[in-house]
Write an enzyme that holds these catalytic residues in place. Structure first.
Site, PDB file in Angstrom:
ATOM      1  N   ASN A  45      -8.010  -1.005  -1.784  1.00  0.00           N
ATOM      2  CA  ASN A  45      -7.347   0.004  -1.627  1.00  0.00           C
ATOM      3  C   ASN A  45      -8.063   1.699  -1.212  1.00  0.00           C
ATOM      4  O   ASN A  45      -8.765   1.830  -1.838  1.00  0.00           O
ATOM      5  CB  ASN A  45      -6.088   0.472  -2.661  1.00  0.00           C
ATOM      6  CG  ASN A  45      -6.473   0.889  -3.592  1.00  0.00           C
ATOM      7  OD1 ASN A  45      -7.499   0.065  -4.257  1.00  0.00           O
ATOM      8  ND2 ASN A  45      -5.174   1.530  -4.513  1.00  0.00           N
ATOM      9  N   GLU A  47      -6.599   5.363  -0.477  1.00  0.00           N
ATOM     10  CA  GLU A  47      -5.399   6.581   0.394  1.00  0.00           C
ATOM     11  C   GLU A  47      -6.514   7.344   0.676  1.00  0.00           C
ATOM     12  O   GLU A  47      -7.210   7.551   0.903  1.00  0.00           O
ATOM     13  CB  GLU A  47      -5.122   6.634  -1.146  1.00  0.00           C
ATOM     14  CG  GLU A  47      -4.704   5.583  -2.859  1.00  0.00           C
ATOM     15  CD  GLU A  47      -4.203   6.194  -3.573  1.00  0.00           C
ATOM     16  OE1 GLU A  47      -4.467   7.305  -3.794  1.00  0.00           O
ATOM     17  OE2 GLU A  47      -2.826   4.994  -3.955  1.00  0.00           O
ATOM     18  N   CYS A  56      -3.886  -0.920   1.827  1.00  0.00           N
ATOM     19  CA  CYS A  56      -3.710  -1.211   0.599  1.00  0.00           C
ATOM     20  C   CYS A  56      -4.680  -2.649   0.576  1.00  0.00           C
ATOM     21  O   CYS A  56      -5.410  -2.526   2.137  1.00  0.00           O
ATOM     22  CB  CYS A  56      -2.949  -2.443   0.673  1.00  0.00           C
ATOM     23  SG  CYS A  56      -1.580  -1.101   0.770  1.00  0.00           S
ATOM     24  N   GLU A  58      -5.736  -5.557   0.719  1.00  0.00           N
ATOM     25  CA  GLU A  58      -5.477  -6.926   0.908  1.00  0.00           C
ATOM     26  C   GLU A  58      -5.275  -6.778   2.964  1.00  0.00           C
ATOM     27  O   GLU A  58      -5.691  -7.541   2.823  1.00  0.00           O
ATOM     28  CB  GLU A  58      -3.672  -7.288   0.762  1.00  0.00           C
ATOM     29  CG  GLU A  58      -3.098  -7.421  -0.967  1.00  0.00           C
ATOM     30  CD  GLU A  58      -2.992  -6.968  -1.241  1.00  0.00           C
ATOM     31  OE1 GLU A  58      -3.183  -5.027  -1.445  1.00  0.00           O
ATOM     32  OE2 GLU A  58      -2.129  -6.929  -2.231  1.00  0.00           O
ATOM     33  N   CYS A  89       2.305  -5.612  -1.273  1.00  0.00           N
ATOM     34  CA  CYS A  89       3.786  -4.968  -0.355  1.00  0.00           C
ATOM     35  C   CYS A  89       4.104  -5.950   0.774  1.00  0.00           C
ATOM     36  O   CYS A  89       3.773  -6.411   1.140  1.00  0.00           O
ATOM     37  CB  CYS A  89       3.111  -3.480  -0.440  1.00  0.00           C
ATOM     38  SG  CYS A  89       2.253  -2.988   1.148  1.00  0.00           S
ATOM     39  N   CYS A  92       2.330  -5.481   3.758  1.00  0.00           N
ATOM     40  CA  CYS A  92       0.841  -6.706   3.493  1.00  0.00           C
ATOM     41  C   CYS A  92       1.297  -8.503   4.207  1.00  0.00           C
ATOM     42  O   CYS A  92       0.516  -8.980   4.119  1.00  0.00           O
ATOM     43  CB  CYS A  92       0.260  -6.286   2.194  1.00  0.00           C
ATOM     44  SG  CYS A  92      -1.010  -5.064   1.658  1.00  0.00           S
TER      45      CYS A  92
HETATM   46  N1  THU Z   1      -2.037  -1.129  -3.379  1.00  0.00           N
HETATM   47  C1  THU Z   1      -2.374  -2.283  -2.692  1.00  0.00           C
HETATM   48  O1  THU Z   1      -3.512  -2.066  -2.568  1.00  0.00           O
HETATM   49  N2  THU Z   1      -1.433  -3.222  -2.779  1.00  0.00           N
HETATM   50  C2  THU Z   1      -0.322  -3.452  -2.738  1.00  0.00           C
HETATM   51  O2  THU Z   1      -0.156  -4.356  -2.675  1.00  0.00           O
HETATM   52  C3  THU Z   1       0.056  -3.145  -2.886  1.00  0.00           C
HETATM   53  C4  THU Z   1      -0.225  -1.503  -2.860  1.00  0.00           C
HETATM   54  C5  THU Z   1      -2.279   0.343  -3.717  1.00  0.00           C
HETATM   55  C6  THU Z   1      -1.465   0.836  -2.166  1.00  0.00           C
HETATM   56  C7  THU Z   1      -1.702   2.560  -3.442  1.00  0.00           C
HETATM   57  O3  THU Z   1      -3.541   3.029  -3.265  1.00  0.00           O
HETATM   58  C8  THU Z   1      -1.858   1.995  -4.312  1.00  0.00           C
HETATM   59  O4  THU Z   1      -2.001   0.949  -4.901  1.00  0.00           O
HETATM   60  C9  THU Z   1       0.284   2.707  -5.253  1.00  0.00           C
HETATM   61  O5  THU Z   1       0.874   1.987  -4.582  1.00  0.00           O
END
Ligand code: THU
Length: 133
Positions: A45, A47, A56, A58, A89, A92
């Site tokens: 991930n 940000e 994310c 994925e 999520c 994704c």
């Molecule tokens: N996140 C992912 O990398 N994958 C997901 O499917 C769920 C959320 C990350 C996004 C963000 O940086 C952190 O997790 C909190 O939501």
């Protein structure tokens, strides 16, 4: 086709989670996507100070794979740093369905052991490319 080594895939996801850039949530996520040729594509991930721009793990892995010309996938491992198992999520799931509607998943976190899923069960009624014709 050989059987998928889900433990090895999860270990790869755990490894790449250490590269996560997540100063806001402090959640680290790693994804390891196995393609049909047996190659593993990694993503974490990433940000942004503009929170909604976050990508994310994925989708990072998927975009890396597609950028290398690969569009067929067998399995995806996701590892996340929280105690609870962090499921992929909705965005994704939709992106993964585009290329692999029956993708096998293994999901684990710091505090929750591996569980297996099939993407078809995680996103029933998904929008598919054939719906646009
Ligand atoms: N996140 C992912 O990398 N994958 C997901 O499917 C769920 C959320 C990350 C996004 C963000 O940086 C952190 O997790 C909190 O939501």
């Amino acid at each position: 086709m050989t059987t998928v080594d889900f433990d090895a895939l999860l270990e790869a996801a755990h490894g790449v989670a250490q590269a996560a850039y997540s100063p806001y949530s402090e959640v680290r996520v790693g994804a390891a996507l196995l393609d049909d040729a047996g190659v593993v594509h990694l993503g974490c991930n990433v940000e942004s100070a503009s929170y909604g721009a976050t990508i994310c793990a994925e989708r990072s892995a998927l975009v890396a794979a597609v950028s290398k010309g690969q569009r067929s996938f067998r399995a995806l491992a996701i590892w996340a740093s929280p105690q609870a198992r962090l499921m992929p999520c909705g965005i994704c799931r939709q992106m993964l369905v585009e290329f692999a509607p029956e993708l096998e998943l293994v999901v684990a976190s710091n505090g929750a052991g591996p569980e297996r899923y099939n993407l078809a069960d995680l996103l029933p009624g998904a929008v598919r490319p054939e719906h646009l014709r």
